[in-house]
Design a protein around this motif. Sequence first.
Motif, PDB file in Angstrom:
ATOM      1  N   PRO A  54       0.824  -1.268  -0.027  1.00 26.57           N
ATOM      2  CA  PRO A  54      -0.226   0.110  -0.186  1.00 26.57           C
ATOM      3  C   PRO A  54       1.004   1.122   0.020  1.00 26.57           C
ATOM      4  CG  PRO A  54      -0.764  -1.525   1.795  1.00 26.57           C
ATOM      5  CD  PRO A  54       0.658  -2.072   1.162  1.00 26.57           C
ATOM      6  N   VAL A  55       0.510   2.135  -0.623  1.00 24.64           N
ATOM      7  CA  VAL A  55       0.961   3.477  -0.632  1.00 24.64           C
ATOM      8  C   VAL A  55       0.516   4.725  -0.244  1.00 24.64           C
ATOM      9  CG1 VAL A  55       2.169   5.204  -2.544  1.00 24.64           C
ATOM     10  CG2 VAL A  55       2.172   2.518  -3.118  1.00 24.64           C
ATOM     11  N   ASN A  56       1.181   5.430   0.421  1.00 28.10           N
ATOM     12  CA  ASN A  56       0.757   6.783   0.946  1.00 28.10           C
ATOM     13  C   ASN A  56       1.009   7.822  -0.154  1.00 28.10           C
ATOM     14  OD1 ASN A  56       0.121   5.646   3.255  1.00 28.10           O
ATOM     15  ND2 ASN A  56       1.734   6.379   4.491  1.00 28.10           N
ATOM     16  N   VAL A  57      -0.020   8.170  -0.835  1.00 24.15           N
ATOM     17  CA  VAL A  57      -0.083   9.230  -2.017  1.00 24.15           C
ATOM     18  C   VAL A  57       0.189  10.618  -1.570  1.00 24.15           C
ATOM     19  CG1 VAL A  57      -1.075   9.845  -3.991  1.00 24.15           C
ATOM     20  CG2 VAL A  57      -1.615   7.617  -3.320  1.00 24.15           C
ATOM     21  N   GLU A  58       1.481  11.075  -2.215  1.00 25.08           N
ATOM     22  CA  GLU A  58       1.455  12.674  -1.998  1.00 25.08           C
ATOM     23  C   GLU A  58       0.858  13.330  -3.282  1.00 25.08           C
ATOM     24  OE1 GLU A  58       3.531  15.980  -0.508  1.00 25.08           O
ATOM     25  OE2 GLU A  58       3.039  14.161   0.251  1.00 25.08           O
ATOM     26  N   GLU A  59       1.233  12.896  -4.368  1.00 20.99           N
ATOM     27  CA  GLU A  59       0.140  13.784  -5.593  1.00 20.99           C
ATOM     28  C   GLU A  59       0.084  12.698  -6.770  1.00 20.99           C
ATOM     29  OE1 GLU A  59       2.451  17.119  -6.986  1.00 20.99           O
ATOM     30  OE2 GLU A  59       4.268  16.090  -6.960  1.00 20.99           O
ATOM     31  N   ILE A  60      -0.721  13.043  -7.618  1.00 18.59           N
ATOM     32  CA  ILE A  60      -0.866  12.305  -9.001  1.00 18.59           C
ATOM     33  C   ILE A  60      -0.688  13.334 -10.155  1.00 18.59           C
ATOM     34  CG2 ILE A  60      -2.720  11.182 -10.320  1.00 18.59           C
ATOM     35  CD1 ILE A  60      -3.929  10.245  -7.838  1.00 18.59           C
ATOM     36  N   THR A  61       0.271  13.278 -11.078  1.00 17.59           N
ATOM     37  CA  THR A  61       0.448  14.085 -12.059  1.00 17.59           C
ATOM     38  C   THR A  61       0.145  13.430 -13.216  1.00 17.59           C
ATOM     39  OG1 THR A  61       2.760  13.314 -12.425  1.00 17.59           O
ATOM     40  CG2 THR A  61       2.455  15.091 -10.807  1.00 17.59           C
ATOM     41  N   PHE A  62      -0.136  14.201 -14.360  1.00 15.27           N
ATOM     42  CA  PHE A  62      -0.552  13.797 -15.624  1.00 15.27           C
ATOM     43  C   PHE A  62      -0.571  14.801 -16.646  1.00 15.27           C
ATOM     44  CE2 PHE A  62      -4.447  14.551 -12.979  1.00 15.27           C
ATOM     45  CZ  PHE A  62      -5.014  15.577 -13.976  1.00 15.27           C
ATOM     46  N   LYS A  63      -0.842  14.244 -17.934  1.00 11.75           N
ATOM     47  CA  LYS A  63      -1.216  15.251 -18.984  1.00 11.75           C
ATOM     48  C   LYS A  63      -2.473  14.969 -19.640  1.00 11.75           C
ATOM     49  CE  LYS A  63       0.493  16.596 -23.573  1.00 11.75           C
ATOM     50  NZ  LYS A  63       1.198  16.302 -24.723  1.00 11.75           N
ATOM     51  N   ASN A  64      -3.446  16.050 -19.631  1.00 10.94           N
ATOM     52  CA  ASN A  64      -4.612  16.001 -20.075  1.00 10.94           C
ATOM     53  C   ASN A  64      -4.845  15.534 -21.575  1.00 10.94           C
ATOM     54  OD1 ASN A  64      -7.195  15.854 -20.095  1.00 10.94           O
ATOM     55  ND2 ASN A  64      -7.604  18.238 -20.106  1.00 10.94           N
ATOM     56  N   TYR A  65      -5.752  15.117 -22.012  1.00 14.12           N
ATOM     57  CA  TYR A  65      -5.920  14.733 -23.364  1.00 14.12           C
ATOM     58  C   TYR A  65      -7.616  14.757 -23.426  1.00 14.12           C
ATOM     59  CZ  TYR A  65      -5.952  12.911 -28.283  1.00 14.12           C
ATOM     60  OH  TYR A  65      -6.301  12.713 -29.566  1.00 14.12           O
ATOM     61  N   TYR A  66      -8.094  15.872 -23.453  1.00 13.47           N
ATOM     62  CA  TYR A  66      -9.334  16.264 -24.155  1.00 13.47           C
ATOM     63  C   TYR A  66     -10.401  15.961 -23.121  1.00 13.47           C
ATOM     64  CZ  TYR A  66      -7.619  18.078 -28.290  1.00 13.47           C
ATOM     65  OH  TYR A  66      -6.878  18.709 -29.565  1.00 13.47           O
ATOM     66  N   THR A  67      -9.844  15.904 -21.611  1.00 13.78           N
ATOM     67  CA  THR A  67     -10.926  15.587 -20.474  1.00 13.78           C
ATOM     68  C   THR A  67     -11.162  16.773 -19.990  1.00 13.78           C
ATOM     69  OG1 THR A  67      -9.950  13.197 -20.043  1.00 13.78           O
ATOM     70  CG2 THR A  67     -11.077  14.264 -18.308  1.00 13.78           C
ATOM     71  N   ALA A  68     -12.589  16.847 -19.462  1.00 16.48           N
ATOM     72  CA  ALA A  68     -13.173  18.045 -19.181  1.00 16.48           C
ATOM     73  C   ALA A  68     -13.117  18.019 -17.619  1.00 16.48           C
ATOM     74  CB  ALA A  68     -14.752  18.384 -19.543  1.00 16.48           C
ATOM     75  N   TYR A  69     -13.487  16.811 -17.123  1.00 14.33           N
ATOM     76  CA  TYR A  69     -13.686  16.825 -15.491  1.00 14.33           C
ATOM     77  C   TYR A  69     -13.186  15.395 -15.099  1.00 14.33           C
ATOM     78  CZ  TYR A  69     -17.144  20.458 -16.355  1.00 14.33           C
ATOM     79  OH  TYR A  69     -17.851  21.263 -17.003  1.00 14.33           O
ATOM     80  N   LEU A  70     -12.460  15.427 -13.954  1.00 10.54           N
ATOM     81  CA  LEU A  70     -11.668  14.238 -13.428  1.00 10.54           C
ATOM     82  C   LEU A  70     -12.202  14.089 -11.941  1.00 10.54           C
ATOM     83  CD1 LEU A  70      -9.395  12.187 -13.099  1.00 10.54           C
ATOM     84  CD2 LEU A  70      -8.035  13.974 -12.251  1.00 10.54           C
ATOM     85  N   THR A  71     -12.488  12.744 -11.345  1.00 10.09           N
ATOM     86  CA  THR A  71     -12.969  12.353 -10.296  1.00 10.09           C
ATOM     87  C   THR A  71     -11.967  11.370 -10.023  1.00 10.09           C
ATOM     88  OG1 THR A  71     -15.388  12.794 -10.438  1.00 10.09           O
ATOM     89  CG2 THR A  71     -14.756  11.319  -8.968  1.00 10.09           C
TER      90      THR A  71
END
Length: 219
Positions: free
Chosen positions: A47-64
């Motif tokens: 299991p991981v304690n998450v600090e942050e999630i990074t990414f490059k968008n590709y035409y996504t309007a909303y993220l959950t």
Amino acid sequence: MSGSSDEIKPVSCTIKPPVYLHIGDTKTDPAHSGVCVVDVTLPFGKPVNVEEITFKNYYTAYLTVRLLRRGPGQEAPAKWFTALRDLPLMDNPHTERGSQDYYSVHRTQMQVDPDQVLSVRLILRQPSSAWLAFSLEEIRIFPHTEPDPEKEVSDWLSDLTLGDQHPDLEQGLPDPHTVSSSLQQMWALTEVMQSNQTTASIGRFDVDGCYDIDLLSLT
């Protein structure tokens, strides 16, 4: 948004291909619902304690963001939690602004503590029919690490005494005000060392607009 520190390496994980949800019978009605799911599986049994999630968008309007977290006991089942709901990635779903930008979601933006995470589910929405496909690219998950108080104190002392290690005796004794200031800083250092034992790390990113509405569970 800016990315994570270069000193921290991302967690090794498996990113499954995007799954687009369809409306009705996929054989007779192939129209997309405007919803896509991307599952990110973390190393099994770690299991991981998450600090942050990074990414490059590709035409996504909303993220959950939903997190599968391990229970407090060894026999407790893991449960899904909604950590972030409908984060806007594009100013307008029908225009291209923000459609291919880099983003970072920090733990301080999440509605639940992203600790003991086994899997991450990214639910993407694009209500506009202008884009045939939408997704996220270059997804990386960085682990949360606690600061080392001893290293911070060592660096602070080095900066404090730099340049004052060899005073010029020909110019007389050090200025009394300088000595008083140094003593006050040493006293403040003691207070910092004590407070570091209970003070939690504050994140670097804040995004306005967190929602309390429960997300439809997609397990």
